[in-house]
Design an enzyme around this catalytic site. Structure first.
Site, short mmCIF file in Angstrom:
data_model
loop_
_atom_site.label_atom_id
_atom_site.label_comp_id
_atom_site.label_asym_id
_atom_site.label_seq_id
_atom_site.Cartn_x
_atom_site.Cartn_y
_atom_site.Cartn_z
N ASP A 187 0.86 -1.19 0.00
CA ASP A 187 0.00 0.00 0.00
C ASP A 187 0.89 1.24 0.00
O ASP A 187 1.83 1.33 0.79
CB ASP A 187 -0.90 -0.02 1.24
CG ASP A 187 -1.79 1.21 1.31
OD1 ASP A 187 -2.59 1.43 0.37
OD2 ASP A 187 -1.69 1.98 2.29
N GLU A 271 -1.08 -1.44 -6.16
CA GLU A 271 -2.26 -0.75 -6.69
C GLU A 271 -1.89 0.00 -7.96
O GLU A 271 -0.75 0.45 -8.11
CB GLU A 271 -2.75 0.28 -5.68
CG GLU A 271 -3.66 -0.25 -4.63
CD GLU A 271 -4.05 0.89 -3.72
OE1 GLU A 271 -5.23 1.21 -3.64
OE2 GLU A 271 -3.16 1.48 -3.09
N ASP A 352 -3.26 1.12 7.20
CA ASP A 352 -2.44 0.84 6.02
C ASP A 352 -2.13 -0.65 5.85
O ASP A 352 -2.12 -1.16 4.74
CB ASP A 352 -1.13 1.65 6.09
CG ASP A 352 -1.39 3.15 6.05
OD1 ASP A 352 -2.46 3.54 5.55
OD2 ASP A 352 -0.53 3.91 6.53
#
Ligand SMILES: [Zn+2]
Length: 401
Positions: A187, A271, A352
């Protein structure tokens, strides 16, 4: 097991006055040809809805060289000019694939000054590099060894805003493959640079904040100087120096980090935070972390390919922060200042780490279903480099350590 990969090695060099003049002229011609070709392509499209391809721009270049006012294009090596047209083609390909914005004109001041030479435009003999139109080899500082017996296939010369000269040599290198079984989700954040699904938080290096403050101060100082003054020129070089050093340190840090991640894990899930998706934000901290993230992704992409790892890129469509990674329940609103939360199931989440775990789970679902869970804009697996601003071969010259 080992595999042969193409890898760029970047070094500083010190040109003679003659060489510096020749290179500056070449940079200018590269920029001009790139801009003229971009103009031609844009006009053809807006006026006639016609697409001009690389071959057509190449023919245009031949014609431009015959125009009196552009005769100086014949004075520099023709190879970097051709390469500029190829780079433009790549920029359009990425644009059509919706990976980047429309190509923009190169500016004299803001754009990277560089020229790319292929084998016909340089001589490599006894570890000495001589570029076309030059009589002497470049005075290169060999700060690290090249792979034994290597012979560069492409050479890129560049100069940064602080005036430093660099040469990047693309060589074949042998990578020893090691096996790994672990999987990790990553992340990206502002507070810590990265959070891993293992719970590890990777922070920005300690000097980052001091560097950033120094940069902000130098930028304010520059803004106060009168336009066109000698002091302004000096202040601009100062800003460029600080920025250049920050970029060097960041690249170094990211190289170490990405090498470790790729060595330790067989599957890495990140991501998709492409430039187009990102909110335009002018805050310095934000801009720097965005740049770091882009660079990190590029490095992960090519290093995963080198080591035979799977890099899975998941779209940012699922609420990774709000979803409980233990029971799958969706929490209510989750403002950015909430760092920790408790789910109905009783699990206490670090925001997170929970997001990183969800990213990993989503990535594993993608691989299990043969990449068909959700259409990706670019490629979702490693090995097919996509979504990049720059050619990673030329811009990431520091080898794995
Ligand atoms: Zn839960």
């Amino acid at each position: 097991m080992s595999r042969t990969v193409k890898r760029a090695f970047k070094f500083r060099f010190y040109p003679t006055d003659v060489q510096a003049a020749e290179l500056s002229r070449t940079f200018g011609c590269v920029r001009l040809v790139y801009n003229m070709a971009l103009q031609a392509r844009t006009e053809a499209w807006t006026l006639r809805q016609a697409r001009i391809d690389y071959n057509a721009t190449s023919a245009l270049l031949t014609a431009w060289k015959k125009i009196d006012d552009l005769e100086f294009l014949n004075e520099v090596s023709s190879v970097p000019l051709q390469q500029a047209l190829r780079h433009l083609q790549t920029a359009f390909t990425n644009f059509w694939a919706k990976r980047t914005n429309h190509p923009t004109f190169k500016s004299k001041r803001r754009s990277r000054r560089s020229a790319e030479y292929t084998t016909s435009a340089f001589r490599w003999r006894d570890e000495k590099l001589t570029l076309a139109k030059m009589s002497q080899p470049l005075d290169i500082v060999w700060s690290r060894p090249l792979p034994a017996g290597c012979s560069p296939s492409t050479v890129t010369v560049s100069q940064d805003a602080a005036g430093r000269w660099f040469v990047s040599l693309l060589c074949e290198d042998v990578i020893a493959e090691t096996s790994a079984t672990r999987r990790v989700g990553i992340d990206a954040g502002l507070n810590s640079l990265l959070t891993l699904s293992t719970g590890e938080k990777v922070t920005n290096p300690r000097y980052e904040r001091a560097d950033r403050e120094r940069l902000a101060r130098a930028q304010r100082n520059l803004a106060r100087k009168q336009k066109g003054s000698a002091n302004r020129a000096k202040a601009r070089i100062k800003v460029a120096r600080i920025y250049g050093r920050m970029a060097d340190r960041r690249r170094d840090h990211l190289h170490k980090l990405t090498t470790r991640l790729v060595r330790e894990n067989q599957t890495i899930v990140i991501e998709d935070l492409t430039v187009c998706n990102m909110v335009k934000n002018h805050r310095l901290a934000r801009a720097i972390s965005d740049a770091a993230w882009r660079q990190l992704r590029t490095m992960l992409e090519y290093k995963a390919a080198w080591y035979g790892r799977d890099l899975v890129v998941v779209d940012r469509w699922f609420p990774s922060s709000k979803l409980c990674s233990a029971c799958g329940a969706l929490a209510g609103s989750m403002p950015l200042n909430v760092r920790e939360w408790t789910c109905r199931c009783g699990t206490i989440h670090d925001r997170d780490v929970n997001a990183a775990r969800n990213i990993l789970a989503a990535g594993l679902a993608v691989t299990a279903c043969g990449d068909s869970v959700r259409p990706q804009r670019g490629s979702s697996r490693s090995g097919q480099l996509s979504a990049k601003q720059e050619d990673p071969r030329v811009t990431t010259g520091v080898p794995v350590r």
